[in-house]
Design an enzyme around this catalytic site. Structure first.
Site, PDB file in Angstrom:
ATOM      1  N   GLU A 186      -7.119   8.122  16.257  1.00 38.84           N
ATOM      2  CA  GLU A 186      -7.949   9.063  15.513  1.00 38.84           C
ATOM      3  C   GLU A 186      -7.149  10.048  14.675  1.00 38.84           C
ATOM      4  OE1 GLU A 186      -7.491  10.979  19.626  1.00 38.84           O
ATOM      5  OE2 GLU A 186      -7.571   8.982  18.736  1.00 38.84           O
ATOM      6  N   LYS A 189       8.550 -11.648   8.808  1.00 35.88           N
ATOM      7  CA  LYS A 189       8.962 -12.005  10.169  1.00 35.88           C
ATOM      8  C   LYS A 189       8.141 -13.168  10.728  1.00 35.88           C
ATOM      9  CE  LYS A 189      10.820  -7.465  11.413  1.00 35.88           C
ATOM     10  NZ  LYS A 189      10.815  -6.933  10.054  1.00 35.88           N
ATOM     11  N   LEU A 224       9.801   0.730   2.958  1.00 33.22           N
ATOM     12  CA  LEU A 224      10.545   1.983   3.098  1.00 33.22           C
ATOM     13  C   LEU A 224       9.649   3.103   3.591  1.00 33.22           C
ATOM     14  CD1 LEU A 224      12.720   1.906  -0.147  1.00 33.22           C
ATOM     15  CD2 LEU A 224      13.557   1.761   2.194  1.00 33.22           C
ATOM     16  N   SER A 262       7.870   3.307   6.299  1.00 36.45           N
ATOM     17  CA  SER A 262       6.701   2.987   7.118  1.00 36.45           C
ATOM     18  C   SER A 262       6.965   3.346   8.575  1.00 36.45           C
ATOM     19  CB  SER A 262       6.357   1.502   7.003  1.00 36.45           C
ATOM     20  OG  SER A 262       7.391   0.712   7.558  1.00 36.45           O
TER      21      SER A 262
END
Length: 657
Positions: free
Chosen positions: A329, A422, A492, A494
């Protein structure tokens, strides 16, 4: 009188003195004008002219100070006097002399022309002298004080209008943002400016002279004052500057030279995004606007780094309604407040819930009937998912299936999955579950296109949680949802990425921990990644995996060194770089697509489409059901074993080997 003086402010007291000065100098100016007109002899002045002077000079002096006041000439801070004040003085002088000539000539009597010429000249001279002499005295005093201090020599890159404003702010403004700094030389790639001067500072050459200038002038700081640099040009320029030990500052791109409000205070430190920057992908977003405008859009994981940026960019395309769906939240609340402030008329709905909860996600689709769903909700942290494979399956795989199923059931037009590089030949559980997500998307798209929706089961985890009769079955041929996945590399800044970790470690004094000195990654900015996601959603025809050409790979060791240097520190001297070994499931490099996949060009040469790998969709659905049962039974070993059977490219290894 004393009480009055106590009440007025210092600047008001100065303004009153200046007003008295103007009254006296206006009176003096026109007396000097008559005196000069008659050969500097008072006795030669005709009585009619002297009488006229006595009659009109006091009213004219009062009129002059009234005009000065109306033009704000008693409210300026004269230590910062500039062309603005000079322009106002010129306006005031023209207005006053025009009125005087018209009134005196028309209603009283003619005066010699030289009287007006000399008079207005003296009036303007006295007004300018008192106002600008204060700044001149302060400038001389500042220069003397700075000369006694240790000046910090600065090299300015950019001899355009932005550079000129920075130069004047640093060298000539007292008490500026860089009070003890002095710009010693200027660099500009325009050869026409070489050997010339701006405010006494030489333009010594192009960027090839940077290293020599630093040595010759004892430069300690470099200011990049070019607002229009492209990311690749900025990166190349920064790479040259980083060969010095100078601190580098730059003018942000938001300060275009036409803005005209640029100072040394606007300069910012170089960021790692600048060092890694490349030219932005050129995307024609007309189709994105056409798709989103007037539509109901759902973003799962809307509070995360990617999800929140999706919401920001979607909001500007004027959707009919934007729904933020997130399990956390606090993040959802933050992006809600931001969007409400920026887009007050946006129909914004913020919902809390998990994609693992089939009832909750179906109720959202049933209630709001979104036209487009961007599915960004996922567990993304590689080492944590190695230790919790069951949670990775529950959230990533099963959560994606339930959301995709609800999208099909309730007539969503587009479903866009956020995937990762990935997922290509994964060596970790997280990457393998994201590959399963891609396979789910391809399965749904295939089933919808072949009208076999009824063969897609409604995955049920707990009977007490989900009643199969309540959920209902989808009838074959009723679906029309188009499914697409977007695959990209590291982002970048994150959540959970290496850049915030390095920043924190540098702020704490080190060490900066590196898993392997040879490890490489592809990087892009969050807005760039999200632009690709929106483009994919607009151009999808169903079943594609969009892949972005992410440019050159970056060595994480170089990234760490750059970040330490950008903080004004020295790698391995001020901040230790410590190699700690690859983490479980981590590999040295990431791939953009599997060897079995081919790439197809799109209209943009930076965006490609991977050819889908064929697999048995019905068999995959069965494997997914078994995975779900194992995950909800918390059978970690059995879950990992089943993941390997499901994802044939999964090369589970120890520490990325």
């Amino acid at each position: 009188m004393l009480k009055f003086l106590e009440r007025i402010k210092h600047w008001q007291f100065i303004a009153y003195l200046l007003l008295i000065y103007d009254l006296l100098t206006v009176i003096l100016s026109y007396f000097l004008a008559l005196w000069l007109r008659f050969d500097c002899r008072f006795t030669h002045i005709g009585w009619q002219y002297l009488s006229m002077y006595y009659r009109i000079i006091v009213p004219y002096a009062i009129f002059t100070v009234v005009v000065y006041k109306l033009l704000g000439l008693y409210r300026s801070i004269w230590r910062f006097a500039s062309f603005f004040e000079l322009k106002r003085l010129i306006y005031a002088t023209v207005i006053t002399i025009f009125c005087k000539v018209v009134v005196v000539t028309a209603f009283i009597q003619r005066m010699p022309i030289s009287y007006y010429v000399f008079g207005i000249g003296f009036q303007f001279f006295f007004a300018v002298m008192i106002r600008f002499s204060y700044r001149f005295v302060l400038l001389m005093r500042t220069n003397q004080n700075v000369a006694l201090q240790d000046e910090k020599k600065v090299l300015l890159i950019g001899a355009g209008s932005a550079g000129r404003m920075i130069l004047r702010d640093v060298n000539f403004v007292d008490g500026g943002a860089h009070g003890n700094s002095k710009i010693a030389a200027i660099i500009d790639d325009n050869s026409n400016k070489w050997g010339r001067y701006i405010d006494g500072v030489a333009v010594i050459g192009g960027r090839d002279k940077i290293l020599k200038a630093v040595e010759d002038y004892g430069i300690e700081e470099i200011f990049i004052a070019i607002a229009s640099l492209s990311p690749s040009e900025k990166r190349n320029l920064i790479n040259i500057c980083q060969q010095t030990n100078c601190k580098i500052k730059q003018l942000p791109n938001m300060y275009a030279e036409k803005a005209g409000i640029i100072s040394a205070g606007n300069l910012q430190n170089i960021t790692i995004e600048d060092v890694l920057g490349r030219d932005p992908i050129s995307l024609h977003q007309e189709d994105v606007a056409a798709q989103l405008q007037g539509k109901v859009v759902l973003v799962t994981g809307g509070g995360g780094s990617i999800g929140s940026e999706l919401c920001r960019q979607i909001a500007k395309y004027q959707p009919k309604q934007l729904i933020i769906f997130d399990v956390y939240e606090n993040n959802a609340y933050d992006i809600q407040l931001e969007l409400k402030k920026k887009y007050p008329y946006l129909d914004l709905v913020t919902l809390i819930g998990s994609v693992r909860d089939a009832r909750r996600i179906e109720s959202v689709f049933e209630t709001y009937r979104p036209n487009i769903c961007y599915h960004a909700a996922a567990h993304k942290h590689v080492p944590l998912m190695e230790d919790s494979p069951c949670e990775a399956i529950k959230n990533n795989a099963v959560g994606t299936y339930k959301t995709a199923y609800a999208a099909m059931k309730y007539g969503c037009d587009r479903f866009v999955l956020i995937s990762t590089d990935k997922a290509v030949n994964p060596t970790n559980v997280m990457g393998a579950t994201k590959r399963i997500c891609e396979m789910i998307i391809q399965t749904f798209d295939y089933m919808v296109q072949t009208h076999q929706e009824d063969k897609l089961p409604c995955l049920i985890t707990h009977q007490v949680d989900v009643d199969s009769n309540e959920m209902g079955k989808v009838v074959a041929g009723t679906g029309h949802t188009e499914y697409v996945a977007v695959r990209f590399g590291n982002v970048l800044g994150s959540n959970g990425s290496v850049v915030p970790l390095f920043k924190k470690q540098i702020a704490e004094g080190g060490p900066v921990t590196l898993t392997h000195r040879d490890i490489i990654r592809y990087f892009m900015t969050i807005p760039e990644a999200v632009s690709l996601v929106l483009k994919a959603g607009a151009n999808a025809s169903g079943g594609e995996i969009f892949v972005l050409d992410m440019g050159e790979p970056v060595k994480i060791l170089d990234l760490a060194r750059n970040m330490i240097e950008l903080a004004g520190l020295r790698p391995d001297i001020d901040i230790e770089i410590k190699e700690i070994g690859l983490r479980p499931g981590e590999k040295l490099y990431e791939e953009k697509l599997m060897s079995e996949e081919g790439l197809k060009e799109t209209e943009n040469h930076m965006i490609h489409v991977a050819e889908p790998i064929k697999f048995d969709s019905l068999a995959f659905i069965g494997q997914l059901g078994e995975l779900m049962k194992l995950a909800y039974a918390n059978e970690a070993e059995g879950t990992v074993k089943k993941i390997k059977e499901t994802v044939v490219t999964f090369r589970n290894s120890d520490a990325g080997k």
